[in-house]
Design a protein around this motif. Structure first.
Motif, mmCIF file in Angstrom:
data_model
loop_
_atom_site.group_PDB
_atom_site.id
_atom_site.type_symbol
_atom_site.label_atom_id
_atom_site.label_comp_id
_atom_site.label_asym_id
_atom_site.label_seq_id
_atom_site.Cartn_x
_atom_site.Cartn_y
_atom_site.Cartn_z
ATOM 1 N N ASN A 4 0.831 -1.198 0.000
ATOM 2 C CA ASN A 4 0.000 0.000 0.000
ATOM 3 C C ASN A 4 0.873 1.259 0.000
ATOM 4 O OD1 ASN A 4 -1.890 1.999 0.345
ATOM 5 N ND2 ASN A 4 -2.781 1.171 2.216
ATOM 6 N N ILE A 5 0.983 1.885 -1.155
ATOM 7 C CA ILE A 5 1.615 3.198 -1.264
ATOM 8 C C ILE A 5 0.557 4.232 -0.903
ATOM 9 C CG2 ILE A 5 2.699 4.864 -2.814
ATOM 10 C CD1 ILE A 5 3.676 2.438 -4.466
ATOM 11 N N TYR A 69 7.881 8.363 -1.644
ATOM 12 C CA TYR A 69 6.525 7.905 -1.373
ATOM 13 C C TYR A 69 6.457 7.250 -0.002
ATOM 14 C CZ TYR A 69 5.525 8.651 -6.316
ATOM 15 O OH TYR A 69 5.354 9.223 -7.544
ATOM 16 N N VAL A 71 4.668 4.626 2.501
ATOM 17 C CA VAL A 71 3.894 3.385 2.423
ATOM 18 C C VAL A 71 3.292 3.092 3.792
ATOM 19 C CG1 VAL A 71 5.388 2.531 0.587
ATOM 20 C CG2 VAL A 71 5.836 1.847 2.959
ATOM 21 N N ASP A 76 5.709 -3.458 3.515
ATOM 22 C CA ASP A 76 5.461 -3.049 2.127
ATOM 23 C C ASP A 76 6.765 -2.767 1.383
ATOM 24 O OD1 ASP A 76 2.695 -3.203 2.387
ATOM 25 O OD2 ASP A 76 2.514 -1.121 3.035
ATOM 26 N N PHE A 118 11.048 4.895 -1.133
ATOM 27 C CA PHE A 118 9.866 4.428 -0.421
ATOM 28 C C PHE A 118 10.218 4.291 1.053
ATOM 29 C CE2 PHE A 118 9.587 2.838 -4.762
ATOM 30 C CZ PHE A 118 8.300 3.197 -5.129
ATOM 31 N N SER A 120 8.284 4.107 5.309
ATOM 32 C CA SER A 120 7.065 4.086 6.117
ATOM 33 C C SER A 120 7.183 4.927 7.374
ATOM 34 C CB SER A 120 6.701 2.645 6.505
ATOM 35 O OG SER A 120 7.673 2.096 7.380
#
Length: 327
Positions: A4-5, A69, A71, A76, A118, A120
């Motif tokens: 899930n981005i 991005y 996540v 992820d 990416f 989180s």
């Protein structure tokens, strides 16, 4: 899609003079300076609780290091790494703390050659949404999107929609029904990233959300009063595509920013992408006036994550470089 981005969350880009950039971004535009050192300024919008959305890095010449991005889960990141490796695309891990305020980061390169990150986890800070005494300049609220010039828009769109789970909200088609540009999203708005036909890959602009259309008008007054009138490239106006109010400006190094407000929700599963004819004058500006040639020709190059050298550029697949109409 088993990862899930969430959204586009940060940009790292070069500037040649930190003091000049601070005056422009903090004093004129109203970004919050979270912190800085001799080589970086970390900026965020008034409503953002993450440590930063924009990193200005001191360098000899402009360039963009990465599009970042956020996540949903740490897990992820491993799933995204597998996908990129299966497609024979560059990946590299960067451990927590290597970049200020960031947890573990997966660095990658997409099929167009653009450097991505990416993550989180990012350190959180105080939101300033209701600290109205800090509102100044454009009163920047948050990062909204990026727009990139790529040589093959259809190839880029296929990767982001089929592999990364992005959805298309609106797109521009040529007379022979080729996709000239597309607006893709993960969060429930018009876009997190847009691709447009052109020599690239290059970063066309970073878009920042403002609280209301009058904030764009106020931005013009502030920029002019501070001697930055020449930095206004296009607008203010309303896009046909996305329906949003816009103002395009250039920072002291020529990096393009869009001040943006007023698009719409795209979260319904039965939402159908809106198609625009590239030669429809209402597409780029709903009121009909044309964008300047610089808007179609000038953009900032990316920097390779492996070598630190500029990313090689290719000519656009589609011959048409801009709309063909007379107002």
């Amino acid at each position: 899609m088993d990862f899930n981005i969430i959204r586009v969350a940060r940009i790292v880009m070069n500037v040649t003079d930190l003091n000049a950039s601070r005056d422009f971004y903090v004093n004129a535009l109203g970004f919050i300076e979270t912190e800085s050192d001799g080589q970086h300024i970390y900026l965020r919008g008034l409503e953002e609780h993450c440590h930063h959305c924009l990193v200005l890095k001191k360098a000899d010449q402009p360039g963009v290091h990465s599009i970042g991005y956020k996540v949903w889960h740490q897990e992820d990141l491993e799933k995204i790494e597998r996908l990129f490796k299966e497609r024979n695309l560059f990946t590299q891990w960067e451990e927590a703390g290597k970049q200020r305020a960031l947890g573990r980061v997966l660095k990658a390169t997409d099929p167009s050659g653009m450097p991505l990150e990416f993550f989180s986890k990012m350190e959180t800070v105080e939101r300033c949404l209701q600290k109205y005494d800090l509102y100044k300049g454009a009163r920047i609220q948050r990062i909204d999107h990026v727009n990139c010039m790529v040589p093959d828009v259809e190839k880029a769109v296929a990767f982001y929609t089929d592999e990364l789970g992005f959805r298309c909200s609106e797109y521009t088609a040529t007379e022979d029904d080729r996709t000239w540009a597309a607006w893709l999203h993960r969060k429930p708005s018009v876009h997190d990233i847009a691709f447009m036909n052109g020599e690239g890959p290059r970063l066309h602009h970073v878009g920042f959300w403002l609280s209301d259309p009058m904030s764009l008008i106020h931005s013009c007054d502030v920029l002019a009063s501070m001697g930055y009138a020449d930095c206004i490239e296009r607008g203010p106006g309303r896009h046909g595509l996305s329906n949003a109010f816009f103002l395009y400006i250039r920072d002291p190094d020529g990096n393009r920013l869009e001040l943006y407000n007023g698009d719409y929700l795209t979260c319904d599963p039965d939402f159908e992408p809106v198609k625009w004819d590239i030669n429809d004058p209402r597409r780029q500006t709903f009121w009909g006036h044309k964008a300047p040639d610089s808007w179609f020709e000038e953009a900032t190059e990316f920097i390779q994550q492996e070598s630190g050298l500029p990313v090689g550029q290719s000519k656009a697949v589609l011959a048409q470089q801009k709309p063909d109409f007379v107002t």
